[in-house]
Design an enzyme around this catalytic site. Structure first.
Site, PDB file in Angstrom:
ATOM      1  CB  ILE A  20     -16.256  -9.448  14.218  1.00 51.24           C
ATOM      2  CG1 ILE A  20     -17.105  -9.371  12.945  1.00 51.24           C
ATOM      3  CG2 ILE A  20     -15.443  -8.162  14.389  1.00 51.24           C
ATOM      4  CD1 ILE A  20     -18.134  -8.254  12.961  1.00 51.24           C
ATOM      5  CE1 TYR A 156     -26.353  -6.026  16.695  1.00 49.38           C
ATOM      6  CE2 TYR A 156     -26.598  -4.789  14.655  1.00 49.38           C
ATOM      7  CZ  TYR A 156     -25.819  -5.510  15.528  1.00 49.38           C
ATOM      8  OH  TYR A 156     -24.491  -5.725  15.233  1.00 49.38           O
TER       9      TYR A 156
END
Length: 258
Positions: A20, A156
């Site tokens: 990304i 996460y």
């Protein structure tokens, strides 16, 4: 129609060597920005910077450890000195360590928080004096994981929830200084962590199909899908947008409201 124009400014991308981050760096350069491609993997960052240069853009690779505030301060100053005034910061550095709440080791939990949460804060703090001069913009990288539970993604999920809350706090505090702060939250992306999961899966084709079906549009995001949203938020086209969370999730959340 007005085109996105980042000419005349520097965009700094942490995690710029990842799937990304590299797409964000490439799209920022295509929009005219000079790009500081920053990553703990200097080789990966250099490949991205070289690719931008081959296309006629301006970019330099920097090794950065976002866990280390002093390192982030020093790299930010170096990037500005070498590439010009900072107009945009993108905090794309992130790690994923899976494990259940009762089974995950403290080291894995701490590493996720150190990179994803502390690393975001370090980058933003270092950038503020420069962005205040340029009335620039910050985009933090979130995730739909901030809104859902899973059997082994507690660290996460927690980190991305913290990043989103930090984004809101920073947007409120920095608005009076002319700095916009927003968050982009992707669903599953065809790269990065997804490719890591596919590499260790016993049934990668099945996992890929399942990931596609999680999204109403029937596919995962490509890194450029996320990058396009980020670059728009950095640009003047989003000049009245701050404190927002933009889902780039192909309809993931409308299928996972509960």
């Amino acid at each position: 129609m007005k085109h996105i124009d980042l000419n005349g400014g520097l965009v700094m991308v942490t995690g710029g060597g990842g799937a990304i981050g590299s797409a964000i760096a490439m799209e920022s350069a295509q929009a005219g920005a000079a790009v500081a491609v920053c990553d703990i993997n200097e080789c990966a960052a250099k490949k991205v910077a070289d690719a931008i240069q081959r296309k006629g853009g301006k970019a330099t690779a920097f090794r950065i450890d976002v866990r280390d505030r002093n390192d982030v301060d020093a790299v930010t100053a170096q990037a500005v000195e070498q590439l010009g005034p900072l107009h945009g910061l993108v905090t794309a550095a992130g790690v994923l360590r899976t494990g259940g709440i009762t089974t995950q080791g403290e080291e894995d939990w701490s590493s996720v928080m150190a990179v994803n949460v502390d690393g975001t804060m370090h980058a933003v703090r270092a950038a503020i004096p420069y962005l205040e001069n340029s009335k620039g913009a910050i985009v933090t990288l979130g995730s739909v994981s901030a809104f859902i539970g899973s059997n082994d993604g507690g660290a996460y999920t927690t980190s991305k929830g913290a990043v989103l809350s930090f984004t809101y706090a920073a947007a409120g505090e920095l608005a009076s200084r002319g700095i916009r702060v927003n968050n982009v939250a992707p669903g599953w992306v065809n790269g990065g962590f997804t490719h890591q999961a596919l590499a260790i899966s016993d049934h990668p084709d099945q996992l890929r199909d399942q990931a596609k079906q999680l999204h109403a549009l029937g596919r995962m995001a490509e890194p450029t899908d996320v990058a396009n949203a980020v670059v728009w938020l950095l640009s003047d086209q989003a000049s009245f947008v701050t404190g927002s969370m933009l889902l780039v999730d192909g309809g993931f959340m409308i299928q996972h409201k509960s």
